[in-house]
Design a protein around this motif. Structure first.
Motif, PDB file in Angstrom:
ATOM      1  N   VAL A  70       0.694 -16.920  12.684  1.00  0.00           N
ATOM      2  CA  VAL A  70       0.944 -15.683  11.955  1.00  0.00           C
ATOM      3  C   VAL A  70      -0.260 -14.775  12.142  1.00  0.00           C
ATOM      4  CG1 VAL A  70      -0.073 -16.567   9.797  1.00  0.00           C
ATOM      5  CG2 VAL A  70       1.671 -14.776   9.706  1.00  0.00           C
ATOM      6  N   ASP A  71      -0.037 -13.464  12.093  1.00  0.00           N
ATOM      7  CA  ASP A  71      -1.156 -12.526  12.206  1.00  0.00           C
ATOM      8  C   ASP A  71      -2.236 -12.853  11.187  1.00  0.00           C
ATOM      9  OD1 ASP A  71       0.088 -11.139  14.212  1.00  0.00           O
ATOM     10  OD2 ASP A  71       0.803  -9.510  12.927  1.00  0.00           O
ATOM     11  N   PHE A  72      -3.486 -12.615  11.574  1.00  0.00           N
ATOM     12  CA  PHE A  72      -4.590 -12.914  10.651  1.00  0.00           C
ATOM     13  C   PHE A  72      -4.429 -12.103   9.371  1.00  0.00           C
ATOM     14  CE2 PHE A  72      -9.064 -12.514   9.147  1.00  0.00           C
ATOM     15  CZ  PHE A  72      -9.282 -13.856   8.901  1.00  0.00           C
ATOM     16  N   TYR A  73      -4.185 -10.803   9.509  1.00  0.00           N
ATOM     17  CA  TYR A  73      -3.953  -9.959   8.341  1.00  0.00           C
ATOM     18  C   TYR A  73      -2.471  -9.628   8.246  1.00  0.00           C
ATOM     19  CZ  TYR A  73      -9.013  -9.159   8.113  1.00  0.00           C
ATOM     20  OH  TYR A  73     -10.368  -9.327   8.014  1.00  0.00           O
ATOM     21  N   ASP A  74      -1.912  -9.773   7.054  1.00  0.00           N
ATOM     22  CA  ASP A  74      -0.533  -9.406   6.826  1.00  0.00           C
ATOM     23  C   ASP A  74      -0.383  -7.903   7.083  1.00  0.00           C
ATOM     24  OD1 ASP A  74       2.080  -9.383   6.097  1.00  0.00           O
ATOM     25  OD2 ASP A  74       1.736  -9.673   3.951  1.00  0.00           O
ATOM     26  N   GLY A  75       0.399  -7.542   8.104  1.00  0.00           N
ATOM     27  CA  GLY A  75       0.535  -6.151   8.463  1.00  0.00           C
ATOM     28  C   GLY A  75      -0.482  -5.681   9.475  1.00  0.00           C
ATOM     29  N   GLY A  76      -1.270  -6.620  10.042  1.00  0.00           N
ATOM     30  CA  GLY A  76      -2.249  -6.253  11.066  1.00  0.00           C
ATOM     31  C   GLY A  76      -3.396  -5.430  10.509  1.00  0.00           C
ATOM     32  N   GLN A  77      -4.049  -4.689  11.392  1.00  0.00           N
ATOM     33  CA  GLN A  77      -5.209  -3.897  10.996  1.00  0.00           C
ATOM     34  C   GLN A  77      -4.835  -2.854   9.936  1.00  0.00           C
ATOM     35  OE1 GLN A  77      -8.270  -4.587  12.135  1.00  0.00           O
ATOM     36  NE2 GLN A  77      -9.198  -3.025  10.831  1.00  0.00           N
ATOM     37  N   GLY A  78      -3.643  -2.260  10.074  1.00  0.00           N
ATOM     38  CA  GLY A  78      -3.197  -1.292   9.079  1.00  0.00           C
ATOM     39  C   GLY A  78      -2.997  -1.934   7.719  1.00  0.00           C
ATOM     40  N   GLY A  79      -2.448  -3.136   7.710  1.00  0.00           N
ATOM     41  CA  GLY A  79      -2.258  -3.855   6.462  1.00  0.00           C
ATOM     42  C   GLY A  79      -3.583  -4.209   5.805  1.00  0.00           C
ATOM     43  N   ARG A  80      -4.569  -4.554   6.626  1.00  0.00           N
ATOM     44  CA  ARG A  80      -5.907  -4.848   6.104  1.00  0.00           C
ATOM     45  C   ARG A  80      -6.471  -3.642   5.379  1.00  0.00           C
ATOM     46  NH1 ARG A  80     -10.840  -3.232   7.898  1.00  0.00           N
ATOM     47  NH2 ARG A  80     -12.656  -4.611   7.571  1.00  0.00           N
ATOM     48  N   THR A  81      -6.450  -2.486   6.041  1.00  0.00           N
ATOM     49  CA  THR A  81      -7.006  -1.272   5.453  1.00  0.00           C
ATOM     50  C   THR A  81      -6.281  -0.894   4.167  1.00  0.00           C
ATOM     51  OG1 THR A  81      -7.662  -0.467   7.638  1.00  0.00           O
ATOM     52  CG2 THR A  81      -7.501   1.162   5.872  1.00  0.00           C
ATOM     53  N   GLN A  82      -4.961  -0.977   4.190  1.00  0.00           N
ATOM     54  CA  GLN A  82      -4.167  -0.615   3.024  1.00  0.00           C
ATOM     55  C   GLN A  82      -4.476  -1.527   1.833  1.00  0.00           C
ATOM     56  OE1 GLN A  82       0.117  -1.105   3.431  1.00  0.00           O
ATOM     57  NE2 GLN A  82       0.495   0.615   2.063  1.00  0.00           N
ATOM     58  N   ALA A  83      -4.595  -2.832   2.092  1.00  0.00           N
ATOM     59  CA  ALA A  83      -4.853  -3.783   1.016  1.00  0.00           C
ATOM     60  C   ALA A  83      -6.225  -3.551   0.386  1.00  0.00           C
ATOM     61  CB  ALA A  83      -4.749  -5.213   1.541  1.00  0.00           C
ATOM     62  N   ILE A  84      -7.223  -3.254   1.229  1.00  0.00           N
ATOM     63  CA  ILE A  84      -8.573  -3.012   0.712  1.00  0.00           C
ATOM     64  C   ILE A  84      -8.588  -1.759  -0.167  1.00  0.00           C
ATOM     65  CG2 ILE A  84     -10.927  -2.355   1.370  1.00  0.00           C
ATOM     66  CD1 ILE A  84     -10.558  -4.182   3.841  1.00  0.00           C
ATOM     67  N   GLU A  85      -7.974  -0.690   0.311  1.00  0.00           N
ATOM     68  CA  GLU A  85      -7.951   0.553  -0.456  1.00  0.00           C
ATOM     69  C   GLU A  85      -7.160   0.378  -1.759  1.00  0.00           C
ATOM     70  OE1 GLU A  85      -9.634   3.226  -0.006  1.00  0.00           O
ATOM     71  OE2 GLU A  85     -10.481   2.674   1.945  1.00  0.00           O
ATOM     72  N   MET A  86      -6.115  -0.409  -1.713  1.00  0.00           N
ATOM     73  CA  MET A  86      -5.274  -0.612  -2.882  1.00  0.00           C
ATOM     74  C   MET A  86      -6.026  -1.317  -4.006  1.00  0.00           C
ATOM     75  SD  MET A  86      -1.697  -2.774  -3.114  1.00  0.00           S
ATOM     76  CE  MET A  86      -1.166  -2.012  -1.587  1.00  0.00           C
ATOM     77  N   HIS A  87      -6.906  -2.262  -3.637  1.00  0.00           N
ATOM     78  CA  HIS A  87      -7.579  -3.078  -4.647  1.00  0.00           C
ATOM     79  C   HIS A  87      -9.014  -2.655  -4.934  1.00  0.00           C
ATOM     80  CE1 HIS A  87      -4.294  -5.821  -3.280  1.00  0.00           C
ATOM     81  NE2 HIS A  87      -4.251  -6.096  -4.576  1.00  0.00           N
ATOM     82  N   ALA A  88      -9.570  -1.761  -4.141  1.00  0.00           N
ATOM     83  CA  ALA A  88     -10.986  -1.407  -4.298  1.00  0.00           C
ATOM     84  C   ALA A  88     -11.296  -0.835  -5.668  1.00  0.00           C
ATOM     85  CB  ALA A  88     -11.396  -0.406  -3.208  1.00  0.00           C
ATOM     86  N   GLY A  89     -10.368  -0.103  -6.257  1.00  0.00           N
ATOM     87  CA  GLY A  89     -10.617   0.562  -7.526  1.00  0.00           C
ATOM     88  C   GLY A  89     -10.319  -0.277  -8.750  1.00  0.00           C
ATOM     89  N   HIS A  90     -10.071  -1.552  -8.577  1.00  0.00           N
ATOM     90  CA  HIS A  90      -9.805  -2.424  -9.719  1.00  0.00           C
ATOM     91  C   HIS A  90     -11.017  -2.499 -10.653  1.00  0.00           C
ATOM     92  CE1 HIS A  90      -6.286  -5.003  -7.948  1.00  0.00           C
ATOM     93  NE2 HIS A  90      -5.958  -3.732  -8.160  1.00  0.00           N
ATOM     94  N   THR A  91     -10.760  -2.847 -11.896  1.00  0.00           N
ATOM     95  CA  THR A  91     -11.852  -3.099 -12.828  1.00  0.00           C
ATOM     96  C   THR A  91     -12.581  -4.382 -12.427  1.00  0.00           C
ATOM     97  OG1 THR A  91     -10.510  -4.458 -14.301  1.00  0.00           O
ATOM     98  CG2 THR A  91     -10.499  -2.063 -14.687  1.00  0.00           C
ATOM     99  N   ALA A  92     -13.748  -4.584 -13.029  1.00  0.00           N
ATOM    100  CA  ALA A  92     -14.512  -5.804 -12.736  1.00  0.00           C
ATOM    101  C   ALA A  92     -13.702  -7.047 -13.086  1.00  0.00           C
ATOM    102  CB  ALA A  92     -15.833  -5.782 -13.508  1.00  0.00           C
ATOM    103  N   ALA A  93     -13.000  -7.003 -14.206  1.00  0.00           N
ATOM    104  CA  ALA A  93     -12.196  -8.161 -14.617  1.00  0.00           C
ATOM    105  C   ALA A  93     -11.066  -8.430 -13.627  1.00  0.00           C
ATOM    106  CB  ALA A  93     -11.629  -7.929 -16.015  1.00  0.00           C
ATOM    107  N   GLU A  94     -10.448  -7.358 -13.153  1.00  0.00           N
ATOM    108  CA  GLU A  94      -9.367  -7.524 -12.175  1.00  0.00           C
ATOM    109  C   GLU A  94      -9.900  -8.090 -10.868  1.00  0.00           C
ATOM    110  OE1 GLU A  94      -6.250  -4.005 -13.508  1.00  0.00           O
ATOM    111  OE2 GLU A  94      -8.025  -3.474 -12.324  1.00  0.00           O
ATOM    112  N   HIS A  95     -11.070  -7.625 -10.431  1.00  0.00           N
ATOM    113  CA  HIS A  95     -11.679  -8.181  -9.218  1.00  0.00           C
ATOM    114  C   HIS A  95     -11.987  -9.661  -9.403  1.00  0.00           C
ATOM    115  CE1 HIS A  95     -12.125  -4.955  -6.316  1.00  0.00           C
ATOM    116  NE2 HIS A  95     -12.544  -4.127  -7.257  1.00  0.00           N
ATOM    117  N   ARG A  96     -12.522 -10.025 -10.563  1.00  0.00           N
ATOM    118  CA  ARG A  96     -12.838 -11.439 -10.802  1.00  0.00           C
ATOM    119  C   ARG A  96     -11.590 -12.305 -10.697  1.00  0.00           C
ATOM    120  NH1 ARG A  96     -17.154  -9.358 -14.023  1.00  0.00           N
ATOM    121  NH2 ARG A  96     -15.803  -8.832 -15.770  1.00  0.00           N
TER     122      ARG A  96
END
Length: 244
Positions: A70-96
């Motif tokens: 299976v691809d390393f990142y779900d959705g390939g390089q685009g999926g990687r970027t999207q997932a990072i941007e989607m979760h970057a703004g989480h609160t500290a508790a959500e990141h934990r």
């Protein structure tokens, strides 16, 4: 470097994951928003990436155990970027919570492998499970340093630095031969070009530079033909999508 066993690699992964969890435990929501040295990335982006890599490694192994790639990142390089941007703004508790679940998923599946399963094929760099686990070790250690929470390159072990230098030798441009002169350690050579450049300094600074991070001890010196020169410009980091 002397190759570490799969059991030893598992120990290194657990220690690296523990370090991430401990440092993450003290972060506030404001801390998450602090910028890092990675262009355009806050601590939240780095933390989202750590979680995403953890899930990517786990997915590689889970599919390998079923005899599938299976691809390393779900959705390939685009999926990687999207997932990072989607979760970057989480609160500290959500990141934990997100990172804890991702670390547990990756470590659990890796810890359950028998010796033969470490050699199962995966899509990451057309390699095997062990290659994915080594990549995970790199990601956990280096990105923890990117968070600037007291676990910078100066804390990297000799074992990790020597492994990283070997892995990143492909960043040496064609035509250049680097003679690395780490303080109090034997010299080593990476690259095979005709133009020799000597780089001396602390082993951790050499490894940090090769990994594209700022050397924290300020010890690096480069020379060519007995004259001081600038450190060579390195090639890009080896891609997760490249062949081995």
């Amino acid at each position: 470097m002397t190759e570490i066993s799969n059991a030893q690699l598992m120990d290194r992964l657990k220690a690296a994951a523990d370090n991430v969890s401990v440092k993450l435990g003290g972060l506030s929501d404001a801390d998450i928003l602090a910028p890092t040295d990675l262009p355009g990335w806050t601590r939240g982006h780095v933390l989202a990436h750590i979680a995403h890599v953890s899930n990517a490694v786990a997915r590689q192994v889970e599919y390998a155990l079923r005899g599938e790639l299976v691809d390393f990142y779900d959705g390939g390089q685009g999926g990687r970027t999207q997932a990072i941007e989607m979760h970057a703004g989480h609160t500290a508790a959500e990141h934990r919570d997100y990172i804890s679940a991702a670390l547990t998923r990756a470590l659990t599946v890796l810890d359950g492998l028998d010796e033969a399963q470490w050699s199962l094929p995966i899509s990451y760099r057309n390699g095997v499970v062990r290659d994915g686990a080594l990549a995970y070790w790199r990601e956990l250690v280096i990105h923890l340093a990117d968070l600037k929470l007291g676990r910078g390159p100066e804390t990297w072990s000799k074992e990790f630095c020597l492994y990283l230098i070997e892995f990143l030798s492909v960043r040496v441009p064609a035509g250049i031969r680097l003679k690395l002169l780490p303080l109090a350690l034997p010299p080593m050579t990476v690259g095979s070009g005709e133009n020799a450049v000597s780089v001396s300094g602390m082993l951790t600074d050499i490894a940090a530079w090769l990994s594209g991070r700022t050397p924290t001890m300020g010890s690096l010196r480069a020379e060519a033909a007995a004259d001081s020169v600038e450190l060579p410009t390195l090639l890009p980091w080896p891609s997760a999508f490249s062949a081995k």
